[in-house]
Write a protein that holds these residues in place. Sequence first.
Motif, short mmCIF file in Angstrom:
data_model
loop_
_atom_site.label_atom_id
_atom_site.label_comp_id
_atom_site.label_asym_id
_atom_site.label_seq_id
_atom_site.Cartn_x
_atom_site.Cartn_y
_atom_site.Cartn_z
N ILE A 126 0.84 -1.20 0.00
CA ILE A 126 0.00 0.00 0.00
C ILE A 126 0.88 1.25 0.00
CG2 ILE A 126 -1.66 1.30 1.37
CD1 ILE A 126 -2.70 -1.48 2.35
N LYS A 127 1.97 1.19 0.79
CA LYS A 127 2.87 2.35 0.83
C LYS A 127 3.46 2.62 -0.55
CE LYS A 127 6.04 1.96 3.94
NZ LYS A 127 6.91 1.98 5.10
N ARG A 128 3.86 1.51 -1.23
CA ARG A 128 4.44 1.65 -2.57
C ARG A 128 3.41 2.24 -3.53
NH1 ARG A 128 5.38 -1.72 -7.10
NH2 ARG A 128 4.39 -3.54 -6.20
N LEU A 129 2.19 1.75 -3.38
CA LEU A 129 1.11 2.24 -4.23
C LEU A 129 0.93 3.74 -4.04
CD1 LEU A 129 -0.52 0.29 -5.98
CD2 LEU A 129 -2.38 0.52 -4.37
N ASP A 130 0.93 4.15 -2.77
CA ASP A 130 0.77 5.57 -2.45
C ASP A 130 1.90 6.39 -3.06
OD1 ASP A 130 -1.54 5.56 -1.16
OD2 ASP A 130 -0.74 5.76 0.88
N ARG A 131 3.11 5.86 -2.91
CA ARG A 131 4.28 6.58 -3.42
C ARG A 131 4.17 6.74 -4.94
NH1 ARG A 131 8.04 3.53 -1.11
NH2 ARG A 131 8.60 2.49 -3.04
N GLU A 132 3.82 5.64 -5.59
CA GLU A 132 3.73 5.71 -7.04
C GLU A 132 2.63 6.67 -7.48
OE1 GLU A 132 3.35 1.77 -8.59
OE2 GLU A 132 5.38 1.27 -7.93
N ARG A 133 1.55 6.67 -6.73
CA ARG A 133 0.45 7.55 -7.09
C ARG A 133 0.87 9.01 -6.93
NH1 ARG A 133 -4.68 4.75 -5.04
NH2 ARG A 133 -4.26 3.34 -6.77
N SER A 134 1.56 9.31 -5.83
CA SER A 134 1.99 10.70 -5.63
C SER A 134 3.09 11.07 -6.62
CB SER A 134 2.48 10.91 -4.20
OG SER A 134 3.60 10.09 -3.96
N LYS A 190 3.20 10.00 -9.63
CA LYS A 190 2.55 10.21 -10.92
C LYS A 190 1.92 11.59 -10.98
CE LYS A 190 1.34 6.23 -12.46
NZ LYS A 190 0.54 5.03 -12.53
N SER A 191 1.34 12.02 -9.82
CA SER A 191 0.70 13.33 -9.83
C SER A 191 1.74 14.43 -9.66
CB SER A 191 -0.33 13.41 -8.71
OG SER A 191 0.29 13.12 -7.48
N GLY A 192 2.77 14.15 -8.88
CA GLY A 192 3.80 15.17 -8.65
C GLY A 192 4.94 15.03 -9.64
N THR A 193 6.15 15.32 -9.15
CA THR A 193 7.32 15.21 -10.02
C THR A 193 7.75 13.75 -10.10
OG1 THR A 193 8.66 15.66 -8.08
CG2 THR A 193 8.21 17.50 -9.55
N PRO A 194 8.26 13.33 -11.25
CA PRO A 194 8.73 11.95 -11.35
C PRO A 194 9.93 11.72 -10.45
CG PRO A 194 9.28 13.20 -13.31
CD PRO A 194 8.44 14.09 -12.47
N LYS A 195 9.97 10.50 -9.90
CA LYS A 195 11.06 10.23 -8.95
C LYS A 195 12.40 10.12 -9.66
CE LYS A 195 10.46 5.20 -8.79
NZ LYS A 195 10.31 4.05 -7.97
N ALA A 196 13.44 10.48 -8.92
CA ALA A 196 14.76 10.61 -9.55
C ALA A 196 15.41 9.25 -9.77
CB ALA A 196 15.66 11.48 -8.69
N GLY A 197 15.41 8.41 -8.83
CA GLY A 197 16.09 7.14 -9.02
C GLY A 197 15.39 6.13 -8.25
#
Lengths: 112, 235, 203
Positions: A95-103, A105-112
């Motif tokens: 669920i945490k990973r899902l949340d992170r991916e969702r944020s 996608k809406s915010g800035t793409p993750k760096a690494g």
Amino acid sequence: MSEDDRKPDFGAFDARMARLKAAETGSDGKAGPEGEPKAATHAGLHIGIELVAGVIGGALLGYFLDAWLDTGPLWLIVMLVLGSAAGMLNAHRYIKRLDRERSDKSGTPKAG
Amino acid sequence: MASPIEQFQVKPVLPFDVTFTNSAFAMAVAVGAAYLLFSRGMRDPGMIPSRIQSVCEMIYEFVRGIIDENVGREGRPYLPVVFTLFLFILFGNLLGMVPGFFTFTSHIIVTFTMAVVVVGSVTLIGIARHGTHFFSLFAPAGAPKFIYPILVPIEIISYLIRPISLSVRLAVNMTAGHIMLKSFAGFTVAMGVFGILPLVAAVGLTGLEIVIAILQAYVFTVLSCLYLNDAINLH
Amino acid sequence: MRRFGSAAFGWCVATLPLAALAATEAADEMVEVDAQHAEGMPQLDPDTFASQIFWLVVFFALLYWLVSRKILPAIEQILETRRRRIADDLDRAAALRAEAEEAYTRYESGLADAHAAAQARLAEVRERVQTEQAERQAKLDADLAARAKEAQQRIRAAREQALAGIDSVAVEAARAATSRLIGVDVGEDEARRAMQAVRGEAA
């Protein structure tokens, strides 16, 4: 035949060049997939399987420990509890990973 | 000593059964289909890819993207294994959508074996890279010391059940989908004229199943990469 | 690292026959248990496990070999070739652009040079024309002045001549008049002196 007619337009060329250069290096870096389409049912099934896997894993582990050590249902019970907890932990991580991916996608793409 | 004619007895040489079953046949076809696609696509690779070549390149870029996204640069050496894993599952799943073909990815023993190999390899990689420090994976940073006796066993079990959840997810998805499809197909036949309704549902389900076939291959690959990432980058 | 990845993978693959063996043994043990629900899912029939694991290993290894030896090298090669080609093309485009820019500046400076040269030549010609014109003007002026002077001299000479003519006529007239009027024959020189005196008064 004015002066402007003969003047070459390097500005447009430079802009195109910069775009192509960026595309070239871009394709070498991150060409990640768009991300799995996480429908609610899919996420739900994923979580359910994590929980069930915890119970199954705990039960198997307890069963074999009991068979090996001949300790009756002791390890089965302990491992069922611990396995359920582990299943919940994995579900929580998912669920945490899902949340992170969702944020992401809406915010800035993750760096690494 | 038994009777002198016992020497003529035909019996298996290997200590276990290796019958070439429909499952094995499906695996062979999956491997063959995967290789056929890539050998056709890459026979005469052009600067501007042909349609089949761009499909091959797309699959490659997709898998490489999964590794880059979830592991990073350090995951690149494992591209061959991850690529094989993805192709094998993808073609196994998609082949199962062809009527009459066996879906070997619906068998828990197949997916479980793959999951065990993945998690086992990943664990070995982690130990080789970090030595005993690898086991800090089971002691989450930031947790108070006194709950370690509870937390560490839970963490270890959560690590051990990774192959179970990984394999159960794939097998359950494939099994459930095919059971549903088969049921609707059965209704279609049984209901006669009114069979048009389950037929429509079955057509829709087939589309959904193809999506799930690709999605589950992707999920298996992504989770494998996440586990690899855990082992390589340790938090 | 790549080698180790393959090694770890290979190790796990190598242990699989053992796992299969264990599965078979487990299957033997569970046979009685399983006999009760033989109608259950075929997925849970341990009799098929060993064979499935065996062929899984065989075909997975085959696919791995194909992927790492045939498929990936082919794809990576064409992708690398394409990347290099694109980079080369971009480099060449950049070089051509620099060349074009240089040609343009060269053309522009040449144009400016030609412009300046033309301007200088124009100024020179204009100056030469001006001096030539001035010279011609001066010559013409001098010529005209000389001619005017000559004409004036000629006029004066004519006038003097005419005057001289008039003098002699006047002297003759005066002598004739004198002799007619008063019967005195005046000498020519005397008459001339007298007339000149009169004219000097009149002048």
